[in-house]
Structures are given as structure tokens and as C-alpha cells.
Design an enzyme around this catalytic site. Structure first.
Site, mmCIF file in Angstrom:
data_model
loop_
_atom_site.group_PDB
_atom_site.id
_atom_site.type_symbol
_atom_site.label_atom_id
_atom_site.label_comp_id
_atom_site.label_asym_id
_atom_site.label_seq_id
_atom_site.Cartn_x
_atom_site.Cartn_y
_atom_site.Cartn_z
ATOM 1 N N ARG A 1 0.883 -1.149 -0.098
ATOM 2 C CA ARG A 1 0.002 -0.054 -0.055
ATOM 3 C C ARG A 1 0.863 1.234 -0.252
ATOM 4 O O ARG A 1 2.081 1.063 0.044
ATOM 5 C CB ARG A 1 -0.943 0.048 1.152
ATOM 6 C CG ARG A 1 -0.699 -0.529 2.508
ATOM 7 C CD ARG A 1 0.160 0.154 3.244
ATOM 8 N NE ARG A 1 0.031 1.519 3.325
ATOM 9 C CZ ARG A 1 1.009 2.391 3.628
ATOM 10 N NH1 ARG A 1 2.370 1.945 3.567
ATOM 11 N NH2 ARG A 1 0.873 3.745 3.524
ATOM 12 N N ARG B 1 -7.482 -0.513 -6.969
ATOM 13 C CA ARG B 1 -7.676 0.639 -5.798
ATOM 14 C C ARG B 1 -8.100 1.806 -6.731
ATOM 15 O O ARG B 1 -7.494 2.232 -7.566
ATOM 16 C CB ARG B 1 -6.755 0.663 -4.804
ATOM 17 C CG ARG B 1 -6.534 -0.457 -3.958
ATOM 18 C CD ARG B 1 -5.559 -0.156 -2.660
ATOM 19 N NE ARG B 1 -6.102 0.694 -1.756
ATOM 20 C CZ ARG B 1 -5.699 1.381 -0.668
ATOM 21 N NH1 ARG B 1 -4.288 1.125 -0.536
ATOM 22 N NH2 ARG B 1 -6.240 2.224 0.213
ATOM 23 N N ASP C 1 -2.106 10.997 -2.433
ATOM 24 C CA ASP C 1 -2.583 9.692 -3.203
ATOM 25 C C ASP C 1 -2.978 10.421 -4.614
ATOM 26 O O ASP C 1 -2.969 9.531 -5.708
ATOM 27 C CB ASP C 1 -3.712 9.118 -2.645
ATOM 28 C CG ASP C 1 -3.169 8.096 -1.553
ATOM 29 O OD1 ASP C 1 -3.186 8.689 -0.428
ATOM 30 O OD2 ASP C 1 -2.870 6.967 -1.753
#
Ligand code: MRU
Length: 339
Positions: free
Chosen positions: A54, A88, A230
């Protein structure tokens, strides 16, 4: 500074082994340091979805290696690319890395050429992190305390880290003398991963409950909040781990500066503002249990968005390997990132 900062840089969590991808399984840290071997692209997708790997840059790098595995095994490439892309939604590094691999496939690259490209993506990320470390640390006055959120270190990247890279460089240069890490409920990236990295590298740090952040800022102990990202929209609005937005509000209230550190692979000039960013909702079970043990009454429901958007107006500096953008606006972002 590079030599000094190298001393605080010992972890490589994403490792290509020629015919498989080896990941340091982040679900098990800090209790166990166990490696997960992904032998096909579907295993890489599971690792991304389940958070074995991640952090935005690490997700992109892992996906690039997933494409290499698909090519080595003659999997249908369009399907592999589409499935990896859907793993994701929020971290744009995933789509960025896959678009880059796709362009090479379209140009006729074979598995060996794709392997070279994935390695370049991984190596460029490390170089970007080291450069951002120096740029970000230079903004911090010597002897400062700082706060960070989530995990943005070696575990979340090819190595060294983004926000944690600035912290590593700042500690090495004597600009940072203390680090506070928020625990980052519900998945506890700060408590489980950032503290693991900081302790391992001998960096003076204290864990705080997420809810202690405003109290900490009021005390005057921190001069900067330093976070990763992100996805950074064209106007500088920044999606990052849930809780980042409230830190930015508290920082502005207390006169604490707010720094976002991310490579250009996190900048998405095709997304006009933060309103257009897809925010991942994860399973409510992450909130209803701690370490696999139910802590909330049966029958309770939960809402679990795992990212939020900090408006550009609350950001003092966005640090990328292409340079520092102070008080970001669309015009200032375009000056650095116009295609
Ligand atoms: O859900 P995660 O752990 O993948 O979220 C990670 C973050 O929000 C990080 O702050 C971000 O990806 C930057 S990592 C260099």
C-alpha cells in the site's frame, strides 16, 4: 546530505526476483516481518486490494511488475491492465504506472522490455524521493518538531519515502529534532508502519492518538505537518489518507505550516479539482474490529472512507521532484506540470 540521509534508509519492501514479485507483507507488521511472493498478476491484484502492499507509489510500482508477470505468462494483456487498474481507485500512481506500461506494450515491447521499464519506474521513484527529501528539508528551520500522518516511508514507495523522506533528510541535516506520528485509524499505518520505520532507523519519534493532533499543535511543539498524497488535482487540492484534511484545518488555525510531498506520478492534471477525485470506501469491518477482534456492538454500522481531500488553500507547499510549489493554485501547478 545524500550520504547522511542514506544512513536513515534501510528498507526495500517491493523486490523483483526475475519471475516473481516479493513484497514485505504490511498487514503483519510490526509483529511479523514476512515476505509475500506474487507469482502472477492476479496475486499482485490481491496484494494491492488487501493492503499487503500500500501507499500510492508502491501500488503503482507493484502494478507495473504485475504487468511484467502477465507478459511473462502470456496472459491477455488488456484484461490484466484493466483488472490491475481496478484494484484501488484513489491513488493515481496506479493508473499512471499502468498507462506507462500500456504505452510500451502498444509500441511492441516484449516481456524483457517491460521488465526494464518496470525497473526504471521503480528506480525513478527512489531518485525522486531523495531529491524531494532535500527540497522539503530545506524549507524547515533547524531544530524543528514535525508531525506526520499515515505511512509515507520506504514501505509506501520504492524506498526512502515522500513525506518520511523529507523527515529522514531533515533529521540527517539537523533541521528536524523530533517527529510525532498520528496512529492513523482505522488501519493504523502510522502506529504500525511509520513507527516501525522510525524506530528501525533510530529517528526520535513519538506516537500520538489521531485525536491528540490539535492539542499537540497548540503546544507549539511542531512547526510543520508533513504528509504524502494519493492524488493531487490540477488546482493543488490533495487527496490523502483520511484525517489529513482535519490536520490541515488545525494546522492553519495554530499557525503550523502544512507540506505535501509527492512525486510527479501523483499529480493528475486531468482532474480539475479535489471534487472530482474518487474516494475509496473500504469495508466497515476495518472500523468495527481492532487486530481482528470485534470491539463494537454487533448490529452497529460504520462508514469507512479511507481518503479525504485537503483544499489547496490550506497547503503551504507541495514538494515534488520537479520543484516546490508554494501556496498552490492552478496557474502555479500548470507552470510546473503543463504537458
Ligand atoms: O490506504 P493506504 O495505506 O494505501 O494510504 C496511503 C496514504 O494515504 C499515503 O499517505 C499516500 O499514499 C502517500 S505514500 C508515499
Amino acid at each position: 546530505m545524500t550520504n547522511l540521509s542514506s544512513a536513515h534508509d534501510t528498507i526495500r519492501a517491493v523486490q523483483w526476483r526475475g519471475d516473481h514479485l516479493r513484497l514485505l507483507d504490511q498487514r503483519l507488521l510490526p509483529a511479523e516481518e514476512q515476505w509475500l511472493d506474487c507469482r502472477d498478476y492476479v496475486a499482485v491484484i490481491h496484494a494491492i486490494k488487501d493492503l499487503a502492499v500500500r501507499g500510492a507509489p508502491a501500488i503503482g510500482i507493484a502494478a507495473a511488475w504485475g504487468v511484467v508477470l502477465a507478459a511473462q505468462q502470456s496472459a491477455p494483456m488488456d484484461q490484466a491492465l484493466a483488472e490491475l487498474r481496478a484494484a484501488r481507485p484513489t491513488a493515481v500512481n496506479l493508473m499512471w504506472a499502468l498507462d506507462r506500461m500500456k504505452a510500451h506494450i502498444a509500441a511492441g515491447a516484449d516481456a524483457a522490455a517491460l521488465e526494464r521499464e518496470a525497473q526504471i519506474i521503480q528506480d525513478e521513484d527512489l531518485a525522486a524521493n531523495r531529491h524531494m527529501g532535500e527540497l522539503g528539508a530545506a524549507l524547515i528551520l533547524p531544530g524543528s518538531g514535525v508531525m506526520t500522518h499515515c505511512n509515507t516511508g520506504s514501505l509506501a514507495t520504492s524506498g526512502y519515502g515522500t513525506a518520511l523522506g523529507v523527515i529522514r533528510a531533515g533529521v540527517a541535516a539537523g533541521r528536524i529534532d523530533h517527529v510525532y506520528a498520528g496512529e492513523t485509524r482505522p488501519w493504523q499505518q502510522g502506529a504500525r508502519l511509520t513507527m516501525w520505520e522510525l524506530v528501525r532507523d533510530g529517528i526520535p519519534a513519538k506516537l500520538i492518538a489521531d485525536s491528540a493532533a490539535s492539542h499537540l499543535m497548540k503546544s507549539g511543539a511542531v512547526k510543520w505537518v508533513i504528509v504524502g498524497a494519493d492524488r493531487i488535482a490540477a488546482n493543488g487540492d490533495t487527496a490523502n489518507k483520511i484525517g489529513t484534511y482535519q490536520l490541515a484545518i488545525a494546522a492553519r488555525h495554530h499557525g503550523v505550516k502544512f507540506m505535501v510531498v509527492a512525486p510527479s506520478s501523483t499529480v493528475d492534471m486531468a482532474t480539475v479539482s479535489g471534487d472530482d477525485i474518487d474516494i475509496e470506501l473500504r469495508d466497515a469491518a476495518e472500523l468495527l474490529s481492532v487486530a481482528g477482534r470485534r470491539t463494537v456492538v454487533e448490529g452497529a454500522q460504520a462508514w469507512n472512507p479511507v481518503f479525504d481531500v485537503t483544499p489547496a488553500s490550506l497547503i503551504d507547499a507541495i514538494v515534488t521532484e520537479r520543484g516546490v510549489i508554494e501556496h498552490p493554485t492552478t496557474e502555479r501547478m500548470k507552470a510546473v506540470f503543463a504537458a
